[in-house]
Enzyme design. Structure first.
Site: not given
Length: 395
Positions: A63, A66, A123
């Site tokens: 993640s 991101k 997330s």
């Protein structure tokens, strides 16, 4: 690592742990310091490397991906291509992303600001995919190419993106150095938007989603940035903190649990601040951060290392990151992390592979189902066949 190097390293770790009164068999060493471990601590103003261990070894970013999706969104906001109130349509593909997710359904929409908040707190993979499709003109694959081009322009030479969320893809790789650099650039290029990363929680349609970055509550001066987890990388974190006008940006890959990773990050940040002459407060969490973990990070001088620096007289260091590195020519890196098993066809993004969200769960969920994936024409067509023996789990 050679056998001799491993023995020397084990002895060094044991000596440090005995000196600190810790047991040699501490479970915290099970992953930190292992083959998936990588870390770096940067002085955000100068860009100098204070601490580094395997900083340029390719790892799966999970993640942390991101962060680049958000960089692209902040850039689009700055250029007036979108607004915070711009609707983000949710496609079937975006809604079908594996967890962590908001639970978006095809045909609904959320605003750009809601998508940003969903990324920095929950997330959410479905929100990330939807935002990527919006910014990529309807195609997440095109957006991933845009992300990679932007990474090259920022100096992230060893990073390749394949999706907006960080869900598992064997071609999506980065390094601790590249991710710390991206953290620097988010702070420097978008100081007004960077405050999103310190959002404690986000309410979406009556449900509260809490920020997964525990350092915001547990480490003095922490104000972002992003957590991540996939089984093939362990628990990852890019964090930033500032004290007495000094800002550090750090990245850690390869924690066995979220708590191990967080404590190690706090220890690294403490050591980084101390090296720059900034006092470290004696908080309960600081005392619980195991000093033995620091044996995994290597010390050296300016070209890849670190030495304790004397306190600067009349320090007035700005809380902004270092100037941007020169852009480099775009070239997709086809090499992958050596430690990771080669898989066949890239897994479909909608695979039942619970991921992200960065829980502190130690046990991984059930293996994902076998899937096939038809690659876009612009991407390499051939991949080795994936077998049951080398399929990894994510959780």
């Amino acid at each position: 690592m050679s056998g001799t190097s491993a023995i020397l390293r084990s002895r060094a770790v044991a000596a440090l742990m005995l000196a600190s009164g810790l047991g040699i068999a501490s479970p915290a060493l099970a992953q930190i310091g292992g083959e998936r471990y990588a870390a770096i601590v940067l002085d955000a103003r100068s860009g100098n490397t204070l601490i580094a261990a395997n900083p340029d070894e390719r790892r799966y970013p999970a993640s942390l991906t991101k962060m680049m999706t958000l960089y692209m969104a902040f850039e689009a906001l700055k250029d007036d291509r979108i607004e915070l109130s711009t609707p983000v349509p949710v496609s079937y593909s975006a809604a079908s992303m594996a967890p962590s997710k908001l639970g978006l359904t095809p045909g609904m929409s959320l605003t750009v600001e809601e998508a940003i908040l969903a990324l920095v707190t929950k997330s959410a993979n479905d929100a990330a995919a939807a935002l990527g499709e919006l910014l990529g003109g309807g195609s997440e694959d095109r957006f991933a190419q845009m992300m990679t081009l932007k990474a090259r322009s920022l100096g992230m030479r060893n990073t390749t993106f394949r999706n907006a969320s960080g869900l598992p893809d064997i071609d999506q790789v980065s390094t601790a150095r590249d991710m710390a650099l991206l953290g620097q650039r988010l702070i420097k290029d978008f100081p007004d938007r960077y405050t999103y990363f310190s959002t404690p929680h986000f309410v979406f349609r009556g449900r509260t989603h809490w920020n997964h970055n525990r350092l915001l509550q547990e480490y003095d001066g922490a104000d972002g940035i992003k957590t991540g987890y996939v089984d093939d990388s362990g628990f990852n974190l890019v964090a930033s903190a500032q004290r007495e006008g000094v800002r550090l940006v750090a990245a850690v890959f390869g924690g066995r649990t979220g708590r191990e990773r967080d404590r190690h990050m706090m220890s690294l940040l403490d050591q980084g601040f101390t090296s720059l002459g900034v006092a470290t407060p004696e908080t309960p969490m600081a005392r619980r951060a195991l000093p033995g973990l620091l044996a995994s990070a290597q010390a050296a001088t300016p070209h890849g290392g670190w030495r304790t620096a004397a306190r600067a007289t009349g320090r007035a260091v700005a809380a902004r990151a270092a100037p941007a590195p020169k852009a480099t020519a775009f070239r997709l890196q086809e090499s992958r992390p050596a430690l990771l098993r080669m898989a066949t066809t890239r897994p479909a993004r909608a695979a039942a592979r619970p991921e992200q969200g960065d829980t502190s769960r130690v046990t991984a969920p059930a293996k994902r189902q076998a899937v096939t994936f038809t690659k876009p024409a612009e991407k390499p067509a051939a991949k080795p066949q994936k077998t049951a023996a080398n399929t990894r789990r994510a959780g």
